[in-house]
Enzyme design. Structure first.
Site: not given
Length: 312
Positions: A2-3, A111, A153
Site C-alpha cells: 500500500p502506498e 509479514r 537535496r
DNA sequence: GAGGGCCTGAAG
DNA sequence: CTTCAGGCCCTC
C-alpha cells in the site's frame, strides 16, 4: 504494498465507522502493537470513540475521543478488513477491534511488518510520522517550492522521491510511474532538474496518484480494500512491472534497472539517461594548478561545439 | 548518514 | 537450497 492511493482508499471506506465506539480489542499477536504493552493498549483503546479517520502519507490515523491517536501502518502486506462478526478470520489475523456499529475491524498481516501504535494526547509521534514531508496534494506545495525542495537535496531523484521526509506517500510503484509521466530518468541528480522539469514532475505525481485513487489503488500481490476487493489501477500503469512490454507512448520495450537498490522500470527512449555534467565541482585551485587542471577540456569542447555549429 | 532487523512467500 | 522484496525503526 500500500502506498498513498491504497491507504487513501482504505481511509475513505473507514469513514463509515466514524462516530462508532471500539467495544473490545483482541490482540492475537502482541508484536503487532508497537511501543506499548498489548494489555495496556487494549485497556486504553477499549471504549474509545472513533472521532476521525485520517491519513498522513502511508499512515492511517484514528483520532479517538480521549484525544489520543491510534496509528496504523500497513507496510507491505498489512490489510484492514471490515467484516461481520462470526464471518471467521483470515489467516494471519493479528488484531480485531469490535465496533459499536456491529462490524469488526480486522488487522491481517502476512509479514508482521506493520501494526498499531497508540499516541497519547501530546505524546511523541513515531519518527517517520514526525518528520514526514508535505502531502503531494497540499496546495502550499507549489511548483516553486517543489523545485527549491529538490535542490536542497543531493542524490538521485528516485531516492529523494522515495524518502517520506521529502514528500509523503510515494513508494516504488508511483515513483516509477511519476518519473515516466514526467519523462525524467530515475538516476537524474536533483541538481540537474530544472524548473520546468520540476513543475512537470510535481503535476505528474499528482495526476498519477489521483488516477490511482480513482481506481481504488493498485493490486499486484496482497493489497485489498476493506471489503477484500483488489484495486483496479494495474492496467493504468505505464512502466511498473511491465519489463519488455511496449512503452505506451513510443512502443520501446520497457527496461528494468536497479536504482538506489530498488527495482526500477523506465522507458529508455522517453526517459533518456542524463548526460554527465561538464562543469565539475572542483575547488577553484584545481583550475589553476597545472598538476590537477583537466587537460584539453576547454579546447576540445570549443572545437567540437564550433564545428558542430558550422556543419548545421 | 549508513546499515541491520523485522517476516514470509516467491523466485532463482 | 539461497536470495530477495518491501518501509520503517533503531543503533551505530
Amino acid at each position: 504494498m500500500p502506498e498513498l492511493p491504497e491507504v487513501e482508499t482504505i481511509r475513505r471506506a473507514l469513514e463509515a465507522v466514524r462516530g462508532e465506539r471500539i467495544l473490545s480489542v483482541d490482540v492475537r499477536s502482541p508484536a503487532m502493537i508497537r511501543g506499548m504493552d498489548p494489555d495496556e493498549f487494549r485497556l486504553a483503546v477499549e471504549g474509545e470513540r472513533i472521532e476521525e479517520v485520517s491519513r498522513r502519507g502511508k499512515y492511517l490515523l484514528f483520532g479517538l475521543g480521549s484525544a489520543s491517536t491510534l496509528v496504523c501502518h500497513l507496510m507491505m502486506a498489512g490489510r484492514l478488513l471490515l467484516q461481520a462478526p462470526g464471518a471467521g478470520y483470515p489467516p494471519h489475523t493479528h488484531v480485531v477491534l469490535a465496533l459499536s456499529g456491529g462490524e469488526e475491524l480486522v488487522y491481517q498481516d502476512l509479514r508482521h511488518f506493520g501494526g498499531f501504535r497508540l499516541i497519547p494526547p501530546g505524546g511523541r509521534l513515531p519518527p517517520g510520522l514526525a518528520a514526514m514531508g508535505p502531502e503531494p496534494f497540499d496546495p502550499s506545495l507549489t511548483p516553486v517550492r517543489f523545485f527549491r525542495m529538490l535542490h536542497s537535496r543531493r542524490g538521485k531523484v528516485k531516492g529523494i522521491l522515495l524518502d517520506q521526509r521529502f514528500v509523503a506517500g510515494l513508494g516504488n510503484i508511483y515513483v516509477d510511474e511519476s518519473l515516466f509521466a514526467a519523462r525524467i530518468h530515475p538516476e537524474t541528480p536533483t541538481d540537474r532538474i530544472g524548473r520546468e522539469d520540476a513543475e512537470r514532475l510535481l503535476s505528474s505525481i499528482r495526476s498519477v496518484l489521483q488516477r490511482a485513487i480513482s481506481h481504488r489503488g493498485t493490486t499486484f500481490g496482497t493489497y485489498r480494500d476493506v471489503n477484500g476487493r483488489p484495486g483496479e489501477n494495474a492496467p493504468a500503469l505505464s512502466v511498473f512491472r511491465r519489463e519488455g512490454k511496449p512503452c505506451p507512448r513510443c512502443e520501446t520495450p520497457i527496461v528494468k534497472l536497479r536504482v538506489v537498490g530498488r527495482g526500477t522500470h523506465i522507458c529508455p527512449t522517453c526517459q533518456p539517461k542524463p548526460r554527465r555534467r561538464r562543469t565539475s565541482r572542483r575547488p577553484s585551485s584545481s583550475l589553476t594548478d597545472p598538476k590537477t587542471r583537466p587537460k584539453r577540456i576547454s579546447s576540445a569542447c570549443g572545437r567540437t561545439a564550433r564545428s558542430r555549429a558550422r556543419s548545421t
